[in-house]
Scaffold this active site. Structure first.
Site, PDB file in Angstrom:
ATOM      1  N   SER A 133     -33.388   1.093  -4.424  1.00  0.00           N
ATOM      2  CA  SER A 133     -32.430   0.913  -5.517  1.00  0.00           C
ATOM      3  C   SER A 133     -32.653  -0.409  -6.223  1.00  0.00           C
ATOM      4  O   SER A 133     -33.116  -1.393  -5.627  1.00  0.00           O
ATOM      5  CB  SER A 133     -31.009   0.949  -4.945  1.00  0.00           C
ATOM      6  N   TYR A 157     -25.438  -2.743   0.442  1.00  0.00           N
ATOM      7  CA  TYR A 157     -26.291  -1.605   0.085  1.00  0.00           C
ATOM      8  C   TYR A 157     -27.685  -2.072  -0.336  1.00  0.00           C
ATOM      9  O   TYR A 157     -28.706  -1.574   0.145  1.00  0.00           O
ATOM     10  CB  TYR A 157     -25.611  -0.831  -1.041  1.00  0.00           C
ATOM     11  N   LYS A 161     -31.318  -1.685   1.676  1.00  0.00           N
ATOM     12  CA  LYS A 161     -32.471  -1.055   1.025  1.00  0.00           C
ATOM     13  C   LYS A 161     -33.691  -1.977   1.088  1.00  0.00           C
ATOM     14  O   LYS A 161     -34.818  -1.536   1.372  1.00  0.00           O
ATOM     15  CB  LYS A 161     -32.130  -0.721  -0.431  1.00  0.00           C
TER      16      LYS A 161
END
Length: 329
Positions: A133, A157, A161
């Site tokens: 992402s 998040y 990643k």
């Protein structure tokens, strides 16, 4: 006797992007074209089983990626190709830190390590296409962002990643997997009311325009984002699956050529496609926190991805046309 085609796993197969990928593979004659080789086994993994795609050698295996026994069951037979799409979205992961770490970090790394063990024990070296992402980049200024921009995630998040990217790159260096991490931008148009995504407004404007309903957008018309239609995202995943390793950067992480545009320009294109009255109900109530994270993205220069053959949505009209066709389909 076992087949001679690819054995493929898709995690998150019943999610928004996963459904698009499965649907593309299910079109007559497209699986081999998209993957670069015939398909022998397609294992579809998610928390619940979705629809069974016609014409594919597919089977669903439902379960929780945070469950080690379930994770082990996904890799009990050798795999040639893995699309790792499953994740807990950013806002949801921020609000549920233990679950976010279990899904986005621990499960991802355990899957990678199991694939590496497969290679060490004489099995195939699996190509891994990892849905990373742009969240790995963190807050950005006004200067254009390119391939050399250093990661500095501001959400768990994005941190998870990035850590998974690092592990996949190291396992690739060791010759135990053959991975590519795609730093995906906002993929549109996710289903209405998609939970856990701070960038949900990017899809909601499409649904409001199609339904001619009111929608209060939490960013201003001038808020800029990086957009990608689901068909373009699916094409990028398939391209990554069959791409010659010689065309990949050493770090194996790529920014994709997303379309950089303000929200207002996309709404204008929606009005041009659906009629101006379709967007009359869209108004604006900017939320400073949401706009700071998702509505102030600078221009993007994805030279490595373009050199490797990845393509984007090049205009607002093209983005809208692809998204509307996808929604109608």
């Amino acid at each position: 006797m076992p087949g001679t085609g690819l054995r493929v796993l898709i995690t998150g197969a019943d999610g928004f992007v996963g459904q698009g990928l499965v649907a593309a593979l299910a079109r007559p004659g497209m699986a081999a074209a998209l993957l670069g080789a015939p398909l022998d086994v397609l294992l579809l993994a998610d928390r619940t089983a979705g629809r069974m795609p016609a014409g594919l050698p597919a089977r669903w295996k439902a379960g929780d990626l945070a469950d080690p026994a379930y994770l082990a069951s996904l890799t009990e037979d050798p795999l040639d190709l893995v699309f790792h799409l499953a994740s807990l979205p950013g806002a949801a992961a921020e609000g549920q830190p233990e679950l976010g770490a279990a899904i986005n970090l621990v499960a991802s790394q355990q899957l990678a390590l199991r694939l590496a063990r497969q290679a060490r024990e004489g099995g195939p070296v699996a190509r891994v296409v990892f849905a990373s992402s742009i969240a790995v980049l963190g807050r950005l200024g006004s200067d254009p962002v390119g391939d050399a921009h250093p990661p500095a995630p501001t959400l768990s998040y994005g941190a998870h990643k990035w850590m998974t990217e690092i592990l996949l790159a190291d396992l690739t260096r060791r010759g135990e997997v053959d991975a590519i991490s795609l730093r995906l931008p906002g993929i549109v148009a996710r289903p209405p009311g998609a939970g856990g995504f701070g960038s949900a407004f990017m899809g909601e404007i499409f649904h409001a325009a199609r339904a001619r309903t009111a929608y209060r957008c939490p960013v201003s018309p001038g808020a800029t984002a990086w957009w990608m239609s689901r068909p373009t995202c699916v094409a990028a995943l398939a391209h990554a699956a069959r791409l010659d390793p010689a065309r990949l950067p050493s770090g194996r992480s790529l920014l994709l050529p997303a379309f950089h545009a303000p929200v207002g320009a996309v709404i204008e294109a929606l009005g041009a496609a659906l009629g101006s009255k379709a967007v009359d109900g869209i108004n604006f109530a900017p939320d400073a926190a949401i706009e700071a994270l998702f509505g102030r993205l600078p221009p993007l220069v994805a030279e490595r991805a373009r050199a490797a053959g990845f393509q984007g949505d090049e205009t607002a009209g093209q983005l809208v046309a692809r998204c509307l066709a996808d929604l109608d389909g």
